[in-house]
Design a protein around this motif. Structure first.
Motif, PDB file in Angstrom:
ATOM      1  N   ALA A   1       0.840  -1.183   0.000  1.00 40.27           N
ATOM      2  CA  ALA A   1       0.000   0.000   0.000  1.00 40.27           C
ATOM      3  C   ALA A   1       0.883   1.244   0.000  1.00 40.27           C
ATOM      4  N   ARG A   2       0.387   2.311  -0.581  1.00 39.71           N
ATOM      5  CA  ARG A   2       1.174   3.543  -0.599  1.00 39.71           C
ATOM      6  C   ARG A   2       1.487   3.970   0.829  1.00 39.71           C
ATOM      7  N   GLY A   3       2.748   4.242   1.090  1.00 41.97           N
ATOM      8  CA  GLY A   3       3.217   4.524   2.439  1.00 41.97           C
ATOM      9  C   GLY A   3       3.825   3.321   3.122  1.00 41.97           C
ATOM     10  N   LEU A   4       3.605   2.125   2.540  1.00 41.22           N
ATOM     11  CA  LEU A   4       4.137   0.882   3.121  1.00 41.22           C
ATOM     12  C   LEU A   4       5.006   0.127   2.115  1.00 41.22           C
ATOM     13  N   ARG A   5       5.546   0.832   1.135  1.00 39.46           N
ATOM     14  CA  ARG A   5       6.358   0.181   0.108  1.00 39.46           C
ATOM     15  C   ARG A   5       7.822   0.148   0.533  1.00 39.46           C
ATOM     16  N   PHE A   6       8.070  -0.689   1.497  1.00 41.65           N
ATOM     17  CA  PHE A   6       9.428  -0.986   1.946  1.00 41.65           C
ATOM     18  C   PHE A   6       9.484  -2.483   2.208  1.00 41.65           C
ATOM     19  N   GLU A   7      10.690  -3.031   2.186  1.00 39.86           N
ATOM     20  CA  GLU A   7      10.841  -4.455   2.483  1.00 39.86           C
ATOM     21  C   GLU A   7      10.723  -4.640   3.994  1.00 39.86           C
ATOM     22  N   ALA A   8       9.786  -5.467   4.399  1.00 40.40           N
ATOM     23  CA  ALA A   8       9.533  -5.633   5.829  1.00 40.40           C
ATOM     24  C   ALA A   8      10.773  -6.129   6.551  1.00 40.40           C
ATOM     25  N   VAL A   9      11.054  -5.540   7.699  1.00 43.32           N
ATOM     26  CA  VAL A   9      12.137  -6.016   8.559  1.00 43.32           C
ATOM     27  C   VAL A   9      11.738  -7.353   9.159  1.00 43.32           C
ATOM     28  N   ALA A  10      12.654  -8.295   9.122  1.00 45.41           N
ATOM     29  CA  ALA A  10      12.362  -9.630   9.655  1.00 45.41           C
ATOM     30  C   ALA A  10      12.428  -9.621  11.172  1.00 45.41           C
ATOM     31  N   PRO A  11      11.666 -10.487  11.853  1.00 45.20           N
ATOM     32  CA  PRO A  11      11.812 -10.624  13.306  1.00 45.20           C
ATOM     33  C   PRO A  11      13.265 -10.913  13.655  1.00 45.20           C
ATOM     34  N   ASN A  12      13.763 -10.300  14.719  1.00 45.29           N
ATOM     35  CA  ASN A  12      15.165 -10.479  15.086  1.00 45.29           C
ATOM     36  C   ASN A  12      15.378 -10.110  16.544  1.00 45.29           C
ATOM     37  N   THR A  13      16.567 -10.408  17.047  1.00 48.59           N
ATOM     38  CA  THR A  13      16.952 -10.065  18.422  1.00 48.59           C
ATOM     39  C   THR A  13      18.256  -9.283  18.429  1.00 48.59           C
ATOM     40  N   ALA A  14      18.471  -8.466  17.406  1.00 55.21           N
ATOM     41  CA  ALA A  14      19.685  -7.658  17.325  1.00 55.21           C
ATOM     42  C   ALA A  14      19.657  -6.539  18.368  1.00 55.21           C
ATOM     43  N   ASP A  15      20.813  -6.220  18.920  1.00 55.96           N
ATOM     44  CA  ASP A  15      20.920  -5.153  19.917  1.00 55.96           C
ATOM     45  C   ASP A  15      21.135  -3.816  19.223  1.00 55.96           C
ATOM     46  N   GLN A  16      20.139  -3.399  18.465  1.00 58.80           N
ATOM     47  CA  GLN A  16      20.210  -2.164  17.706  1.00 58.80           C
ATOM     48  C   GLN A  16      18.814  -1.806  17.233  1.00 58.80           C
ATOM     49  N   VAL A  17      18.670  -0.622  16.676  1.00 55.46           N
ATOM     50  CA  VAL A  17      17.453  -0.269  15.958  1.00 55.46           C
ATOM     51  C   VAL A  17      17.658  -0.736  14.518  1.00 55.46           C
ATOM     52  N   THR A  18      16.876  -1.715  14.104  1.00 54.88           N
ATOM     53  CA  THR A  18      17.001  -2.299  12.776  1.00 54.88           C
ATOM     54  C   THR A  18      15.928  -1.708  11.872  1.00 54.88           C
ATOM     55  N   VAL A  19      16.344  -1.135  10.738  1.00 57.68           N
ATOM     56  CA  VAL A  19      15.428  -0.477   9.814  1.00 57.68           C
ATOM     57  C   VAL A  19      15.573  -1.109   8.435  1.00 57.68           C
ATOM     58  N   PRO A  20      14.625  -0.855   7.527  1.00 57.78           N
ATOM     59  CA  PRO A  20      14.739  -1.443   6.184  1.00 57.78           C
ATOM     60  C   PRO A  20      15.975  -0.935   5.447  1.00 57.78           C
ATOM     61  N   ALA A  21      16.484  -1.737   4.519  1.00 62.36           N
ATOM     62  CA  ALA A  21      17.560  -1.266   3.645  1.00 62.36           C
ATOM     63  C   ALA A  21      17.084  -0.046   2.875  1.00 62.36           C
ATOM     64  N   GLY A  22      17.992   0.881   2.653  1.00 64.32           N
ATOM     65  CA  GLY A  22      17.629   2.123   1.997  1.00 64.32           C
ATOM     66  C   GLY A  22      17.154   3.196   2.955  1.00 64.32           C
ATOM     67  N   TYR A  23      17.195   2.904   4.254  1.00 65.76           N
ATOM     68  CA  TYR A  23      16.808   3.879   5.261  1.00 65.76           C
ATOM     69  C   TYR A  23      17.973   4.129   6.211  1.00 65.76           C
ATOM     70  N   SER A  24      18.043   5.346   6.748  1.00 63.86           N
ATOM     71  CA  SER A  24      19.079   5.727   7.698  1.00 63.86           C
ATOM     72  C   SER A  24      18.443   6.239   8.978  1.00 63.86           C
ATOM     73  N   GLN A  25      19.264   6.451  10.004  1.00 64.97           N
ATOM     74  CA  GLN A  25      18.733   6.832  11.305  1.00 64.97           C
ATOM     75  C   GLN A  25      19.763   7.633  12.082  1.00 64.97           C
ATOM     76  N   ASN A  26      19.288   8.364  13.063  1.00 63.53           N
ATOM     77  CA  ASN A  26      20.181   8.964  14.053  1.00 63.53           C
ATOM     78  C   ASN A  26      19.483   9.025  15.395  1.00 63.53           C
ATOM     79  N   VAL A  27      20.277   9.034  16.463  1.00 63.90           N
ATOM     80  CA  VAL A  27      19.750   9.252  17.803  1.00 63.90           C
ATOM     81  C   VAL A  27      19.562  10.755  17.968  1.00 63.90           C
ATOM     82  N   VAL A  28      18.310  11.160  18.152  1.00 64.46           N
ATOM     83  CA  VAL A  28      17.992  12.585  18.249  1.00 64.46           C
ATOM     84  C   VAL A  28      18.432  13.139  19.594  1.00 64.46           C
TER      85      VAL A  28
END
Length: 692
Positions: free
Chosen positions: A102-129
């Motif tokens: 759906a428009r607004g949801l066209r990203f590859e879903a992040v898989a369930p995981n237990t990584a010690d981080q904020v995991t986001v879809p490929a093609g996305y970036s992040q910062n701690v505000v």
């Protein structure tokens, strides 16, 4: 076949939550006796109900028309982004490739995981505000966990950020005003060598200062979605456990809220356990005081028990340092908490107000919408097993414009009006509801409902609509009023959010492990699973699309869990095409009308996360995971703008056995650094809108 992750050993207390989280956030609420012992009716017991099936269909028709009409959604836009690598696995999606959805949801879903981080879809970036302890007020020192003081904390960003709001800042390009709740403190993760039986005065006063609210102006980086705090901005503000708050509305000044320190019953020190909240059309923010009961010692009366208070010492031992937290000495002090707080973030000299006309209970959130004639209607959930959800309809109209007179008027809107509680009726025979989550023969969990008036506050006083209770008692002991009128017991109603596009109201029902236990209510049509581990999301349509209506149609939009479990439902969307989700908590909408859900206590083996789900069109029910949070953390406060997503990462590293000396997480600053709750921004590296 999808294989979910094994259950995590440190998530054994109440399912997905650790024992430490249960202990510090809600005082082990789920392991106390259920406060609601009333014998009022349940959904499955009243098939004939107050409203007919014809009324249900009429309201459903309104929903269909509203969906087709659509409408503008006022969400602030973020600036264009530049490429930065995403943190976490790419989930097989290449930046720039065309993802379906759906428009607004066209990203590859992040898989369930237990990584010690904020995991986001490929093609996305992040910062701690912004992190716990970062200075935001003039004179506040840099954060040093080994030399922390109460004075320093009072000028720094608070602990365990939850609800977030971003508001525009006129005259200052690329800046916005960030407002954050600070729900609770976890002293074991804050103080080296903390002794829970003997906290020091300094530790207690630091915790007082770490609760409450923060207002901080943030700067947008022009070419990315990055946000950074503007320290020492004139609007920046900290409100905490010793700040002054004003009681307003029908209970203010009454005998039930007077104390020895405040014989007038109008000035309260502090706000506690602020969970989710809301943003008003007139530019203020609302903050729900939730599990306030845990801060008080020696609660033993019947009314205190209905609010989950127990005898003996409190967990944090605050009563040793301030008698107002000892109900044996100040029995009315607890009556001054459990309200919705309204804050004007544009006036740093204003006193926040506790709006008593909205009732007193464990407020998860409070989100308003307007009637056709401009009156605010506020929807609210009471986060407790077998408790209720509510709405307040103001009797006053909002004034438009930015004049001082209009603003002063709008700051009185939530003091006069009628408080209601919801009663739901299912439309399926009880024999079709076996507690397994199997759909009834009509293919949906649905029915009708009514709003039962509890009390009305006016300019000349208040009137009770509950026999045997005064108006003051209704507003102060709102749970008891709901018991008396037979409100429907729900599976922990948390965040409640009306769609800005359709007007439909969505209620996150997180879970209820006691549903169906001996002596407890069994499954009904709105709460269809006994031993409910995963929760559900209810969709409500007011009659005639009128928020002031006294009736509504409802249906379950989602029944959460592993999609391969037959006891799950995703609005009829093919279950093999959705992400697994457990324990929906906070909700928000994006500019496309999609509902976004954050989770609390995922019981499918993965860390908690943020999910988007389409609410309209042929992809209605398509649910996709956007991110996950680190070890022990909860996803809170989602904001979805055109080009930015914000989340509050609450209680990272909060797993059983963890401490400052033995951290369970290295987020956000890496090994050797203290774990810090923080706010995170996420954006697309190619500069385009989220999910298009």
């Amino acid at each position: 076949m999808r294989k979910l992750l094994p259950m995590l050993s440190n998530h054994s207390h109440g399912g997905g939550r650790s024992a430490m989280t249960c202990r510090f956030r809600c005082g082990d609420a789920c392991f106390q006796e259920v406060p609601n012992t009333s014998d009022n009716e349940y959904v499955g017991d009243v098939i004939a109900g107050a409203l007919s099936r014809r009324s249900v269909m009429r309201a459903a028709a309104v929903v269909t028309v509203a969906s087709a009409a659509g409408g503008a959604l006022a969400v602030g836009a973020a600036p264009a982004a530049e490429a930065h690598p995403a943190q976490g696995p790419a989930a097989g999606h290449k930046p720039g490739s065309k993802a379906t959805g759906a428009r607004g949801l066209r990203f590859e879903a992040v898989a369930p995981n237990t990584a010690d981080q904020v995991t986001v879809p490929a093609g996305y970036s992040q910062n701690v505000v912004i992190r716990w302890g970062e200075p935001i007020l003039r004179g506040a020192p840099a954060f040093d966990p080994e030399k922390q003081t109460a004075r320093a904390q009072a000028g720094q960003f608070g602990y365990n950020n939850d609800f977030l709001s971003l508001l525009p800042l006129r005259g200052e390009p690329h800046r916005q005003v960030l407002v954050a709740n600070h729900e609770y403190t976890d002293e074991v993760l804050m103080f080296r060598g903390y002794d829970p039986e003997n906290p020091t005065r300094e530790q207690v006063e630091i915790a007082w200062a770490a609760h409450g609210l923060s207002v901080v102006v943030v700067q947008e980086e022009h070419r990315t979605g990055r946000l950074t705090p503007v320290t020492r901005h004139p609007l920046n503000r900290r409100l905490h456990t010793t700040s002054a708050f004003e009681l307003t509305g029908p209970a203010a000044g009454g005998a039930l809220v007077r104390t020895s320190a405040d014989p007038a019953g109008r000035t309260v020190l502090g706000t506690l356990n602020n969970c989710a909240g809301g943003t008003t059309p007139w530019g203020t923010t609302l903050h729900g005081e939730e599990n306030f009961n845990q801060y008080f010692a020696n609660g033993s009366s019947a009314t205190d028990k209905r609010y989950g208070m127990t005898g003996g010492a409190s967990e944090r031992k605050w009563e040793r340092f301030d008698k107002r937290f000892d109900l044996a000495q100040e029995p009315n002090e607890a009556h001054r908490f459990g309200w919705v707080v309204e804050l004007d973030p544009y006036d740093p000299d204003s006193t926040p107000q506790k709006r008593t006309a909205l009732g007193r209970f464990k407020h998860e959130a409070a989100q308003p919408r307007l009637t056709a004639d401009g009156r605010p209607v506020v929807y609210m959930g009471d986060d407790e097993r077998f408790d209720y959800f509510y709405k307040f309809v103001s009797s006053k109209r909002m004034k438009k414009g930015g004049s001082r007179a209009a603003r002063e008027h709008n700051l009185t809107l939530l003091d006069e009006g009628t408080l209601y509680v919801a009663k739901l009726t299912g439309d399926s025979p009880a024999a079709e509801l076996d507690g397994s989550g199997k759909l009834p023969n009509d293919g949906e969990f649905d029915g009708s409902g009514s709003w039962i008036p509890l009390a009305t506050a006016g300019p000349d006083g208040a009137v009770s609509h509950v026999p045997g209770m005064t108006a003051e008692e209704v507003f102060v002991f709102t749970r008891i009023a709901g018991d008396k009128v037979g409100a429907t017991k729900m599976d922990r109603p948390e965040d409640v959010e009306p769609s800005p596009r359709t007007g439909r109201v969505y209620v996150a029902l997180t879970n209820n492990k006691d549903r169906g236990k001996p002596g407890k209510a069994g499954a009904d049509e709105a709460n269809p699973r006994n031993g409910n581990k995963h929760g559900q999301v209810l969709e409500l349509a007011e009659h005639w699309d009128d928020p002031a209506s006294d009736g509504f149609a409802w249906r379950l939009f989602l029944v959460a869990g592993d999609p391969e479990d037959p006891a799950t439902y995703f609005a009829g969307f093919p279950k093999e095409k959705v992400s697994p989700i457990s324990c929906p908590d906070n909700v928000a909408f994006d500019p496309h009308g999609n509902l976004w859900l954050s989770t609390d206590g995922n019981q499918l083996g993965s860390h908690d996360g943020l999910f988007g789900v389409a609410t309209q069109g042929e992809r209605r029910g398509e649910l996709k995971q956007f991110l996950t949070v680190p070890v022990g953390a909860e996803t809170c406060g989602p904001i979805i703008q055109d080009r930015r997503v914000l989340v509050a990462v609450q209680h990272p590293g909060e797993v059983d056995g963890a401490s400052v000396e033995k951290p369970a997480s290295a987020w956000p600053d890496g090994p050797g650094k203290i774990v810090r709750p923080s706010v995170v921004a996420v954006w697309r590296t190619d500069g385009r809108d989220i999910g298009v």
